[in-house]
Design an enzyme around this catalytic site. Structure first.
Site, PDB file in Angstrom:
ATOM      1  N   ALA A  19       0.904  -1.135   0.118  1.00 35.46           N
ATOM      2  CA  ALA A  19       0.062   0.262  -0.001  1.00 35.46           C
ATOM      3  C   ALA A  19       0.974   1.209   0.168  1.00 35.46           C
ATOM      4  O   ALA A  19       1.952   1.114   0.462  1.00 35.46           O
ATOM      5  CB  ALA A  19      -0.955   0.014   1.245  1.00 35.46           C
ATOM      6  N   ASP A  20       0.535   2.242  -0.632  1.00 30.87           N
ATOM      7  CA  ASP A  20       1.126   3.580  -0.413  1.00 30.87           C
ATOM      8  C   ASP A  20       0.113   4.762  -0.298  1.00 30.87           C
ATOM      9  O   ASP A  20      -1.007   4.802  -1.018  1.00 30.87           O
ATOM     10  CB  ASP A  20       1.748   3.823  -1.775  1.00 30.87           C
ATOM     11  CG  ASP A  20       2.713   5.145  -1.307  1.00 30.87           C
ATOM     12  OD1 ASP A  20       3.916   4.918  -0.885  1.00 30.87           O
ATOM     13  OD2 ASP A  20       2.539   6.019  -1.720  1.00 30.87           O
ATOM     14  N   THR A  21       0.161   5.571   0.689  1.00 36.06           N
ATOM     15  CA  THR A  21      -0.662   6.803   0.802  1.00 36.06           C
ATOM     16  C   THR A  21      -0.059   8.032   0.535  1.00 36.06           C
ATOM     17  O   THR A  21       1.017   8.168   0.911  1.00 36.06           O
ATOM     18  CB  THR A  21      -1.297   6.853   2.576  1.00 36.06           C
ATOM     19  OG1 THR A  21      -1.804   5.555   2.887  1.00 36.06           O
ATOM     20  CG2 THR A  21      -2.125   7.800   2.813  1.00 36.06           C
TER      21      THR A  21
END
Length: 209
Positions: free
Chosen positions: A78-80
């Site tokens: 995941a990457d925010t």
């Protein structure tokens, strides 16, 4: 547990681990994928979140596949990304960066995007993108100074963590709260279960203990 039910989290984020644990999921392994997170020229925040999550998942898959005992389970990455308009805010590492983020966020709405990428045991890549809109109150100089002094901003996208003191800045939130923390639980568990991972496998363990 079957190898096909093993889960590798391609992240070292304590927040993401805690969120998975909240959903009753204990990653079998953490494998932070070291990738260049700098945005490309004129890259949209949505595109950045999607690209980085896929890059992390693919890199973890490639490295783990070369191990003496290759991982045959699921690999989740995941990457925010936090943005004001098309402007991408950094993961603040200095107080000056964090202050600049707070000044941009003060009294305004911003968007938080999290890209999800899942490599299945069969090697297929699945993706999701989740968007949440957040509005901050107008921050006083004292608000900013006190928040900077707390140190909670360090290493966080947009220079704040909604699960901590900065939660008091939020006037309105539209979308997934856990997305802003760093891992949207509904979309993550839906993605996993849709590919055959038994998300609720351990839910009854606490009741039997």
């Amino acid at each position: 547990m079957s190898d096909l039910q093993k889960l590798v989290l391609a992240s070292g984020s304590p927040r993401r681990v805690e969120l998975l644990q909240q959903a009753g999921i204990e990653p079998d392994r953490l494998f932070p994928a070291d990738v260049d997170e700098r945005p490309m020229r004129a890259e949209h925040p949505r595109s950045l979140a999607k690209r980085l999550s896929v890059t992390k998942a693919q890199k973890a898959h490639e490295v783990l596949a070369k191990e003496p005992e290759p991982v045959s389970g699921f690999i989740l990455a995941a990457d925010t990304v936090v943005s004001v308009g098309r402007r991408i805010l950094p993961k603040a590492e200095t107080s000056d960066e964090a202050l600049h983020c707070l000044q941009l966020l003060s009294g305004r709405s911003h968007r938080v995007y999290t890209g999800l990428a899942l490599v299945t045991p069969a090697g297929k890549l699945r993706q999701r993108l989740v968007e949440t809109r957040v509005r901050f109150k107008r921050l006083s100089k004292q608000d900013m100074e006190n928040y900077l002094a707390s140190g909670e901003w360090r290493g966080k996208a947009g220079g704040y963590g909604i699960q901590g003191l900065a939660g008091t800045f939020v006037v309105k939130l539209v979308g997934s709260y856990t997305n802003v923390v760093g891992l949207p639980l509904y979309e993550t568990t839906s993605l996993l279960s849709g590919e055959g991972y038994q998300v609720q496998l351990n839910w009854q363990a606490g009741a039997r203990a």
